[in-house]
Design a protein around this motif. Structure first.
Motif, short mmCIF file in Angstrom:
data_model
loop_
_atom_site.label_atom_id
_atom_site.label_comp_id
_atom_site.label_asym_id
_atom_site.label_seq_id
_atom_site.Cartn_x
_atom_site.Cartn_y
_atom_site.Cartn_z
N PHE A 154 0.85 -1.19 0.00
CA PHE A 154 0.00 0.00 0.00
C PHE A 154 0.88 1.24 0.00
O PHE A 154 1.73 1.41 0.87
N VAL A 155 0.70 2.09 -1.00
CA VAL A 155 1.57 3.26 -1.15
C VAL A 155 0.79 4.56 -1.02
O VAL A 155 -0.40 4.63 -1.33
N VAL A 156 1.50 5.59 -0.58
CA VAL A 156 0.92 6.93 -0.46
C VAL A 156 1.93 7.94 -1.00
O VAL A 156 3.10 7.63 -1.20
N GLY A 157 1.43 9.16 -1.19
CA GLY A 157 2.30 10.25 -1.65
C GLY A 157 2.11 10.54 -3.12
O GLY A 157 1.52 9.74 -3.85
N ARG A 165 -5.02 11.42 3.74
CA ARG A 165 -3.76 11.99 4.18
C ARG A 165 -2.60 11.52 3.31
O ARG A 165 -2.71 10.57 2.57
N TYR A 166 -1.49 12.20 3.42
CA TYR A 166 -0.22 11.88 2.76
C TYR A 166 -0.17 12.21 1.26
O TYR A 166 0.80 11.89 0.60
N ARG A 167 -1.23 12.83 0.70
CA ARG A 167 -1.20 13.14 -0.74
C ARG A 167 -0.06 14.09 -1.08
O ARG A 167 0.41 14.14 -2.20
N ASN A 168 0.38 14.88 -0.10
CA ASN A 168 1.37 15.93 -0.34
C ASN A 168 2.82 15.45 -0.27
O ASN A 168 3.74 16.25 -0.48
N VAL A 172 6.86 8.64 -3.56
CA VAL A 172 5.88 7.58 -3.34
C VAL A 172 6.45 6.67 -2.25
O VAL A 172 7.58 6.19 -2.37
N CYS A 173 5.68 6.50 -1.17
CA CYS A 173 6.17 5.75 -0.01
C CYS A 173 5.26 4.58 0.32
O CYS A 173 4.04 4.64 0.12
N ILE A 174 5.87 3.53 0.86
CA ILE A 174 5.09 2.42 1.38
C ILE A 174 4.62 2.78 2.79
O ILE A 174 5.41 3.23 3.61
N LEU A 175 3.33 2.59 3.04
CA LEU A 175 2.77 2.91 4.35
C LEU A 175 2.54 1.61 5.13
O LEU A 175 1.87 0.71 4.63
#
Ligand code: IMP
Ligand code: MG
Length: 180
Positions: A154-157, A165-168, A172-175
């Motif tokens: 699952f990734v965010v960013g 959250r974390y769109r900013n 691209v990071c693994i949460l």
């Protein structure tokens, strides 16, 4: 940025690599549609950052519209149900349309979107997805333009969120979430 509470972030794709790949995808799109007009349709909200970087690297007569769907609720699991939350502002009949998505996961969202957009008779309908998790696919759909294939994490960013959250994040990071 560190994750909040017990949520942990690990960089998967750095901003410089994203920038480079977005430029390459934009160059390919520019080449494929040379001499034609282009209409980008961004899937809100996840694709907004990708679309804004992509469109500035495309060297064509280009217009933009947005569509919003919901497939995921507040957690990490897809509900499998896709709902149209915001329709396009204008007709796509006869246009060269590239649908811009943040990530292609099960393919349920994209299958739904391609079906409703194809009914509106665009001249061409293609898909650009920044990320692709091929191992998760439930529907046989593919992106014509794909940024990065990623593992089943699952990734965010860079536009992608966890509960909005974390769109900013620039990378691209693994949460990882704490165990429940
Ligand atoms: P699909 O319908 O399963 O292909 O899912 C597509 C949508 O689910 C994407 O447009 C994202 O909004 C969301 N999604 C899928 N995987 C992730 C992820 O790893 N992080 C954040 N959102 C995701
Ligand atoms: Mg999305």
């Amino acid at each position: 940025m560190a994750g909040t509470g017990q949520e942990k972030l690990k960089v998967l794709i750095r901003r410089a690599a994203i920038q480079k790949r977005v430029r390459e995808v934009a160059q390919q799109i520019t080449k494929d549609f040379r001499g034609e007009r282009l209409h980008l349709v961004g899937v809100l909200k996840g694709a907004c950052i990708f679309l804004s970087d992509l469109v500035r690297e495309i060297n064509l007569d280009t217009s933009i519209d947005f569509i919003a769907v919901s497939s995921y609720g507040k957690n990490k699991q897809s509900s499998g149900q896709v709902r149209l939350l915001k329709d396009l502002d204008s007709s796509i009949e006869g246009l060269n349309v590239v649908l811009v998505e943040d990530i292609l996961d099960t393919g349920l969202t994209l299958t739904y979107l391609l079906r409703i957009l194809q009914q509106r008779r665009p001249k061409v309908l293609r898909v650009a997805a920044l990320l692709d998790k091929p191992s998760r696919r439930l529907k046989p759909v593919k992106a014509d333009y794909s940024g990065f294939k990623i593992p089943n994490e699952f990734v965010v960013g860079y536009g992608l969120d966890y509960s909005e959250r974390y769109r900013n994040l620039k990378d691209v990071c693994i949460l990882s979430l704490p165990p429940e």
